[in-house]
Design a protein around this motif. Structure first.
Motif, PDB file in Angstrom:
ATOM      1  N   MET A  22       0.808  -1.205   0.000  1.00 35.47           N
ATOM      2  CA  MET A  22       0.000   0.000   0.000  1.00 35.47           C
ATOM      3  C   MET A  22       0.846   1.262   0.000  1.00 35.47           C
ATOM      4  O   MET A  22       0.390   2.344  -0.280  1.00 35.47           O
ATOM      5  N   SER A  23       2.137   1.134   0.265  1.00 35.94           N
ATOM      6  CA  SER A  23       2.971   2.321   0.396  1.00 35.94           C
ATOM      7  C   SER A  23       3.023   3.134  -0.886  1.00 35.94           C
ATOM      8  O   SER A  23       3.307   4.324  -0.845  1.00 35.94           O
ATOM      9  N   HIS A  24       2.755   2.484  -2.025  1.00 35.41           N
ATOM     10  CA  HIS A  24       2.755   3.221  -3.279  1.00 35.41           C
ATOM     11  C   HIS A  24       1.410   3.125  -3.992  1.00 35.41           C
ATOM     12  O   HIS A  24       1.336   3.307  -5.197  1.00 35.41           O
ATOM     13  N   PHE A  25       0.359   2.830  -3.243  1.00 30.83           N
ATOM     14  CA  PHE A  25      -0.986   2.867  -3.809  1.00 30.83           C
ATOM     15  C   PHE A  25      -1.319   4.300  -4.201  1.00 30.83           C
ATOM     16  O   PHE A  25      -1.151   5.233  -3.414  1.00 30.83           O
ATOM     17  N   ARG A  26      -1.756   4.489  -5.439  1.00 28.97           N
ATOM     18  CA  ARG A  26      -2.120   5.825  -5.917  1.00 28.97           C
ATOM     19  C   ARG A  26      -3.645   5.891  -6.040  1.00 28.97           C
ATOM     20  O   ARG A  26      -4.210   5.411  -7.024  1.00 28.97           O
ATOM     21  N   PRO A  27      -4.326   6.439  -5.058  1.00 27.89           N
ATOM     22  CA  PRO A  27      -5.791   6.434  -5.071  1.00 27.89           C
ATOM     23  C   PRO A  27      -6.351   7.443  -6.054  1.00 27.89           C
ATOM     24  O   PRO A  27      -5.687   8.398  -6.465  1.00 27.89           O
ATOM     25  N   LYS A  28      -7.608   7.233  -6.396  1.00 27.80           N
ATOM     26  CA  LYS A  28      -8.325   8.208  -7.211  1.00 27.80           C
ATOM     27  C   LYS A  28      -8.573   9.478  -6.422  1.00 27.80           C
ATOM     28  O   LYS A  28      -8.513  10.590  -6.955  1.00 27.80           O
ATOM     29  N   TYR A  29      -8.863   9.305  -5.127  1.00 26.35           N
ATOM     30  CA  TYR A  29      -9.037  10.424  -4.198  1.00 26.35           C
ATOM     31  C   TYR A  29      -8.421  10.052  -2.864  1.00 26.35           C
ATOM     32  O   TYR A  29      -8.413   8.883  -2.476  1.00 26.35           O
ATOM     33  N   ILE A  30      -7.926  11.058  -2.154  1.00 22.31           N
ATOM     34  CA  ILE A  30      -7.619  10.893  -0.739  1.00 22.31           C
ATOM     35  C   ILE A  30      -8.721  11.601   0.031  1.00 22.31           C
ATOM     36  O   ILE A  30      -8.969  12.799  -0.171  1.00 22.31           O
TER      37      ILE A  30
END
Length: 222
Positions: free
Chosen positions: A1-9
């Motif tokens: 998860m350390s480099h998960f790039r979400p659609k939104y935070i």
């Protein structure tokens, strides 16, 4: 998860981003009437009653504060005055961010849209958001959702408004009881706990822990 790039935070606001000062308000009101052990108990009771007040049907936040303060006063043998509840409620829009927030948010906002889901009234929240020092894609309130966290309806409202699923966001909060437990139960797998000392760690709920918002860019690889 350390480099998960979400659609939104997505964020909780009060306590996580905004310096939540209900305890200070209680001390200003009743500090001369209570010694320190009794003051600490009052603050704990006031917080507990606020949580209890938001678990039922939605009502305006001034009523949440009024009822919780009245119940805390009764439990602690203090005379309750309407003006005290009004003072506490009217302080909320004046609160600013924790010192670490503006720079941390600004760095992330350049790459990922930021969203707030807050247990707030529409008339309160924008004053606090304007002080955070970063642009927000959207700000959703309990008043809009007609439901307070930790109930699920607010999260569901936010996801519907954003047009995305729980697997596409990263939710960030300093509270398990209000945010991260509900997020877990709703299938929001990517979570950040901002350890501001409000609550003890609870690894069962699956999250990345950061000390403050300065650690958030690293979570998403920025």
């Amino acid at each position: 998860m350390s480099h998960f790039r979400p659609k939104y935070i997505t964020f909780d606001c009060y306590g996580t981003l905004t310096n939540f000062q209900m305890a200070e308000a209680a001390r200003d009101l009743y500090g001369e009437q209570l010694d320190e052990p009794r003051m600490a108990e009052f603050i704990k009771n006031f917080a507990g009653y606020r949580l209890d007040e938001v678990l039922g049907d939605w009502k305006p936040y001034n009523e949440v504060v009024y009822n919780a303060l009245q119940r805390a006063c009764k439990r602690n043998g203090i005379k309750f005055h309407d003006d005290a509840a009004r003072m506490v409620y009217e302080r909320v829009p004046t609160w600013g961010p924790h010192p670490d927030v503006p720079a941390g948010l600004a760095k992330v906002a350049k790459e990922i849209p930021l969203v707030i889901l807050s247990n707030a009234m529409n008339s309160q929240i924008m004053s606090n958001v304007e002080k955070l020092g970063a642009p927000f894609h959207a700000v959703y309130t309990a008043e809009q959702a007609q439901s307070y966290k930790p109930r699920f309806k607010g999260f569901e409202y936010m996801l519907d408004m954003l047009g995305c699923g729980p697997e596409e966001i990263l939710h960030c909060s300093s509270s398990f009881r209000y945010d991260l437990m509900s997020a877990h139960d709703l299938g929001i797998k990517n979570k950040v706990w901002v350890n501001r000392g409000h609550e003890p760690a609870n690894p069962y709920y699956g999250y990345v822990e950061i000390r403050d918002i300065s650690g958030l860019p690293g979570v998403v690889g920025l």
